[in-house]
Design a protein around this motif. Structure first.
Motif, short mmCIF file in Angstrom:
data_model
loop_
_atom_site.label_atom_id
_atom_site.label_comp_id
_atom_site.label_asym_id
_atom_site.label_seq_id
_atom_site.Cartn_x
_atom_site.Cartn_y
_atom_site.Cartn_z
N VAL A 273 0.80 -1.12 0.01
CA VAL A 273 -0.06 0.13 0.15
C VAL A 273 0.96 1.31 -0.11
N ASP A 274 0.78 2.01 -0.95
CA ASP A 274 1.41 3.20 -1.14
C ASP A 274 1.07 4.34 -0.16
N ILE A 275 2.03 4.66 0.84
CA ILE A 275 1.62 5.49 1.82
C ILE A 275 2.52 6.74 1.81
N LYS A 276 3.28 6.86 0.39
CA LYS A 276 3.84 8.22 0.09
C LYS A 276 5.20 8.35 1.05
N MET A 277 5.90 7.46 1.08
CA MET A 277 7.03 7.36 1.92
C MET A 277 8.44 6.99 0.86
N GLY A 278 8.04 6.31 -0.28
CA GLY A 278 9.24 6.08 -1.19
C GLY A 278 9.88 4.54 -1.07
N ASP B 173 -2.86 10.21 5.79
CA ASP B 173 -3.75 10.54 4.72
C ASP B 173 -3.86 9.80 3.64
N ALA B 174 -2.85 9.16 3.32
CA ALA B 174 -2.84 8.29 2.12
C ALA B 174 -3.03 6.89 2.48
N LEU B 175 -2.92 6.38 3.62
CA LEU B 175 -3.44 5.22 4.22
C LEU B 175 -4.81 5.26 4.53
N GLY B 176 -5.35 6.38 5.04
CA GLY B 176 -6.92 6.43 4.98
C GLY B 176 -7.57 6.54 3.76
N ALA B 177 -6.96 6.94 2.78
CA ALA B 177 -7.42 6.91 1.35
C ALA B 177 -7.56 5.42 0.83
N ALA B 178 -6.62 4.72 1.17
CA ALA B 178 -6.54 3.33 0.98
C ALA B 178 -7.67 2.46 1.43
N ILE B 179 -7.74 2.84 2.85
CA ILE B 179 -8.87 2.11 3.57
C ILE B 179 -10.33 2.49 3.14
N THR C 188 8.46 0.53 0.86
CA THR C 188 7.07 -0.03 1.22
C THR C 188 7.28 -0.11 3.05
N ARG C 189 6.20 0.59 3.53
CA ARG C 189 6.00 0.55 4.92
C ARG C 189 4.56 -0.03 5.33
N ALA C 190 3.85 -0.56 4.37
CA ALA C 190 2.32 -0.76 4.44
C ALA C 190 1.87 -1.86 3.44
N MET C 191 1.01 -2.62 4.04
CA MET C 191 0.48 -3.63 3.15
C MET C 191 -1.02 -3.86 3.16
N ARG C 192 -1.64 -4.74 2.30
CA ARG C 192 -3.02 -5.04 2.50
C ARG C 192 -3.06 -6.61 2.00
N SER C 193 -3.95 -7.44 2.79
CA SER C 193 -4.15 -8.75 2.48
C SER C 193 -5.64 -9.17 2.74
N THR C 194 -6.10 -10.17 1.88
CA THR C 194 -7.48 -10.85 2.16
C THR C 194 -7.13 -11.85 2.99
N ARG D 212 -5.34 14.81 15.89
CA ARG D 212 -6.01 14.97 14.90
C ARG D 212 -5.44 14.74 13.68
N SER D 213 -4.23 14.60 13.44
CA SER D 213 -3.51 14.53 12.13
C SER D 213 -3.76 13.03 11.73
N LEU D 214 -4.36 12.21 12.57
CA LEU D 214 -4.49 10.74 11.87
C LEU D 214 -6.04 10.62 11.86
N ASN D 215 -6.83 11.53 11.81
CA ASN D 215 -8.28 11.67 11.41
C ASN D 215 -8.63 11.04 10.15
N ALA D 216 -7.61 10.78 9.12
CA ALA D 216 -8.13 10.20 7.86
C ALA D 216 -8.26 8.73 8.18
N VAL D 217 -7.76 8.19 9.05
CA VAL D 217 -7.87 6.92 9.50
C VAL D 217 -8.80 6.86 10.74
N THR D 218 -8.42 7.64 11.76
CA THR D 218 -9.40 7.27 12.95
C THR D 218 -10.88 7.64 12.69
N SER D 219 -11.30 8.51 11.80
CA SER D 219 -12.45 8.66 11.50
C SER D 219 -13.40 7.82 11.06
#
Length: 343
Positions: free
Chosen positions: A202-207, A251-257, A209-215, A278-285
């Protein structure tokens, strides 16, 4: 000569009455009431109590434009309560009624904000899936022991962060006997007792990979599991709370979720921020914290030697938290955390 004598008491003076403890207390109280200085003293302490109250009530209004001061305050917001006993002691030393009365304000606000976490155990029984997450620390001196300790928690799904590339084979070997399915993407990995598919970064704008997704296909249906390690934050004298890169990644992680198609979603990871930030609001909301919904206490996870904040998180959407807890310390600087959920 005949002399007449009256009864001899052996004491020509009347013995004064001894004051009881009740009389002494009333006398002390009377002196305190008559002491006009009891209201004039401690004005500075009273002002400090009011300011403490305002910080807790209006923490969301503290701007982030200067050193991300608002996020820094929200990260350690529960610890503001430590100031209350200090002000209480100073108020008693100063014998100030004004300070002691003013102190009721921050006490009431703190209890309203955090009393439910501090004094109530919301954990329950039941649940059909146990998950755990742990930032293992890239400099961990015992990766094998750490992996086996987390696996021994009985979790069905384990997420690990901060995996050095040269230690990935060690973690895989240590966990192979517990979890037949796994995927490592960059510096994060996911191990499962149930089949996994569609594992991807999962692209979290770091350059990198520090995030992933799996089913994960559980007996109760498919669950989208995200693992994330957001950028670290620092407190610097010349720059304040440096968290801009973390905020962008959140913000990028929140958009992916938000774009996830499966209805059941679990997020596991080190977000380098608390639910109050508050800066984690994209996820926590859009997700619920298992600790906030079904935990016992604050569940602080960092630093492991003296936990002061819960920056490691388990969050869910479309899933019911049943219980949440911290696991015993490993050789990492973070505590592992776990939760049981109902799918």
């Amino acid at each position: 000569m005949v002399q007449a004598y009256g009864p001899d008491t052996g004491n020509d003076r009347a013995e004064p009455q001894r004051a009881g403890s009740g009389s002494r207390f009333r006398g002390l109280l009377d002196r305190r009431i008559r002491d006009k200085g009891i209201w004039r003293r401690g004005v500075v302490l009273a002002v400090c109590a009011v300011l403490l109250t305002l910080v807790m009530v209006f923490h969301a209004e503290i701007p982030n434009t200067i050193g991300n001061l608002g996020s820094l305050t929200e990260t350690f917001l529960p610890w503001i309560g430590v100031c209350v006993p200090l002000l209480l002691i100073l108020g008693l030393v100063r014998r100030s009624a004004t300070a002691l009365i003013a102190l009721l304000l921050p006490v009431a606000v703190w209890l309203n904000l955090f009393g439910g976490l501090m004094f109530s155990d919301k954990s329950g029984s039941g649940g059909d899936l146990t998950v755990a997450t742990h930032n293992v620390n890239a400099d961990n001196p015992d990766p094998t022991g750490t992996a086996r300790q987390v696996a021994g928690s009985g979790a069905d799904i384990v997420a690990l962060q901060e995996l050095p590339s040269d230690q990935v084979p060690t973690y895989k070997a240590a966990l192979a006997g517990h979890f037949p399915y796994h995927s490592v993407q960059g510096t994060v990995g996911l191990w499962s007792k149930y089949p996994m598919s569609n594992s991807r970064p999962v692209d979290i704008k770091m350059g990198w990979t520090r995030a992933m997704r799996s089913t994960v296909r559980t007996p109760e249906g498919e669950v989208a599991v995200y693992v994330a390690h957001l950028p670290s934050v620092r407190v610097k004298l010349h720059a304040g709370f440096t968290a801009n890169q973390r905020d962008d990644s959140a913000d990028a992680l929140g958009a992916a979720i938000a774009g996830e198609r499966l209805g059941k979603v679990i997020l596991l990871g080190d977000l380098n921020g608390t639910m109050n930030d508050r800066s984690l609001n994209a996820v926590t909301s859009q997700m619920r914290s298992t600790q906030g919904a079904a935990g016992d206490g604050f569940g602080f996870s960092w630093p492991a030697s003296f936990p002061m904040a819960r920056i490691d998180q388990i969050m869910v959407r479309g899933v019911e938290p049943m219980s949440s807890w911290t696991l015993p310390a490993t050789d990492s600087d973070h505590l592992p955390i776990a939760a049981r959920v109902e799918l």
